[in-house]
Design an enzyme around this catalytic site. Structure first.
Site, mmCIF file in Angstrom:
data_model
loop_
_atom_site.group_PDB
_atom_site.id
_atom_site.type_symbol
_atom_site.label_atom_id
_atom_site.label_comp_id
_atom_site.label_asym_id
_atom_site.label_seq_id
_atom_site.Cartn_x
_atom_site.Cartn_y
_atom_site.Cartn_z
ATOM 1 N N PRO A 90 -9.738 2.442 1.016
ATOM 2 C CA PRO A 90 -10.256 3.553 0.203
ATOM 3 C C PRO A 90 -9.472 4.856 0.422
ATOM 4 O O PRO A 90 -9.574 5.777 -0.380
ATOM 5 C CB PRO A 90 -11.704 3.719 0.674
ATOM 6 C CG PRO A 90 -11.996 2.625 1.627
ATOM 7 C CD PRO A 90 -10.706 1.994 2.020
ATOM 8 N N GLU A 117 -15.657 -1.545 9.206
ATOM 9 C CA GLU A 117 -15.628 -0.117 8.894
ATOM 10 C C GLU A 117 -14.209 0.380 8.655
ATOM 11 O O GLU A 117 -13.993 1.396 8.001
ATOM 12 C CB GLU A 117 -16.305 0.656 10.032
ATOM 13 C CG GLU A 117 -16.843 2.023 9.662
ATOM 14 C CD GLU A 117 -17.687 2.058 8.389
ATOM 15 O OE1 GLU A 117 -18.437 1.103 8.125
ATOM 16 O OE2 GLU A 117 -17.576 3.048 7.647
ATOM 17 N N ARG A 155 1.587 -10.857 -13.856
ATOM 18 C CA ARG A 155 1.806 -10.669 -15.305
ATOM 19 C C ARG A 155 3.108 -9.941 -15.598
ATOM 20 O O ARG A 155 3.607 -10.011 -16.712
ATOM 21 C CB ARG A 155 0.644 -9.865 -15.911
ATOM 22 C CG ARG A 155 -0.704 -10.530 -15.800
ATOM 23 C CD ARG A 155 -1.800 -9.589 -16.222
ATOM 24 N NE ARG A 155 -1.627 -9.126 -17.584
ATOM 25 C CZ ARG A 155 -1.962 -9.824 -18.659
ATOM 26 N NH1 ARG A 155 -2.537 -10.998 -18.523
ATOM 27 N NH2 ARG A 155 -1.751 -9.349 -19.860
ATOM 28 N N ASP A 170 5.148 -4.055 -23.651
ATOM 29 C CA ASP A 170 5.844 -2.771 -23.698
ATOM 30 C C ASP A 170 6.136 -2.340 -25.141
ATOM 31 O O ASP A 170 7.226 -1.935 -25.484
ATOM 32 C CB ASP A 170 7.119 -2.772 -22.849
ATOM 33 C CG ASP A 170 7.874 -4.072 -22.955
ATOM 34 O OD1 ASP A 170 8.528 -4.458 -21.987
ATOM 35 O OD2 ASP A 170 7.799 -4.688 -24.032
#
Ligand code: 9D3
Length: 249
Positions: A90, A117, A155, A170
């Site tokens: 995170p 944690e 991908r 694209d």
């Protein structure tokens, strides 16, 4: 490209990567995937991978040594030149398509999925090159992050998508939301298929789709539209959309 995931839940990663486009690419050998369980690199009889936090507080912390030895094993098994070791956390930089595109030409990506944690900070600073986050919400560990990275990067590898899909990847509509899609039947109580799509004039269909893509991006993701340079035709289509849009919708 090959992926090596350091995880306490190797089955979760192997299972998650076994479906659809990703699963096929692995089966065909277009990308490689191996998992490494830090528990297999512990040295004590209880196979301990976590310990109490220095300074106190709730939650356990992943120990340095089992993680370090698992990463070393992944490096030695595939002694590639161009390698990156990334910790999913995170505290990392939020991933997006541009960041992943830059990472897509590494030969080996080692993804470290934490649990508990957190991870001993010395492993992050001494072993990992980068920290990547999925965004500002809390999940229970890094495995889903590793799966998202593997899916998105697979991908982007050559020969993974068919010609049609890789062209779409694209195309001119890059940086816009997609236009609406419809399939048979033409009429439902939930509504009718727009007549321009049924009529089959391809120039008009392209124009309608571009207008819808621009309009939806304007309505739902103005932040994306601000970053994009529109050509004269696109500006005209967006102005048309704005005058046509139902303000009460
Ligand atoms: C509620 C616990 N948090 C206290 C401030 C810290 C915390 C520790 C471990 C929060 C999440 C986690 C486990 N998360 C991940 O490993 C993770 C993650 C995430 O939670 N959000 C966004 N991206 C990622 S990538 C890995």
């Amino acid at each position: 490209m090959r992926f090596d995931v350091i995880t306490l839940f190797p089955e979760m990663v192997l299972q998650g990567a076994s479906y659809g486009v990703t699963g096929k690419a692995i089966a065909k050998g277009l990308v490689g995937l191996s998992v490494w369980n830090p528990r297999d690199y512990t040295l004590d009889k209880h196979r301990t991978v976590d310990d109490k936090s220095y300074g106190g507080g709730p939650g356990m912390v992943m120990k340095y040594q089992p993680l370090f030895d698992a990463v070393c094993a992944a490096q030695q098994a595939y002694p590639h030149q161009c390698r990156k070791t990334v910790c999913l956390s995170p505290q990392g930089k939020t991933i997006n398509q541009a960041l992943l595109k830059q990472a897509s030409d590494y030969e080996q990506l080692i993804l470290v999925a934490g649990r508990y944690e957190g991870i001993d900070e010395r492993f992050i600073t001494a072993v990992c090159d980068e920290e990547w986050s999925l965004g500002d919400y809390v999940i229970s560990g890094g495995e889903l992050g590793a799966l998202i990275v593997i899916d998105a990067l697979t991908r982007l590898q050559p020969d993974v998508l068919g010609d049609e899909n890789s062209a779409k990847q694209d195309s001119h509509s890059d940086g816009l939301l997609d236009y609406p899609h419809f399939t048979r039947p033409e009429h439902l109580s939930a509504g009718d298929v727009p007549s321009v799509l049924v009529a089959g004039n391809h120039a008009q269909i392209d124009s309608w789709r571009m207008k819808q893509a621009l309009g939806r991006t304007w309505l739902r993701r103005p932040d994306m539209l601000e970053k994009k340079r529109l050509n004269a035709e696109q500006q005209k289509l967006l102005e048309e959309f704005k005058t046509e849009v139902d303000v009460y919708k």
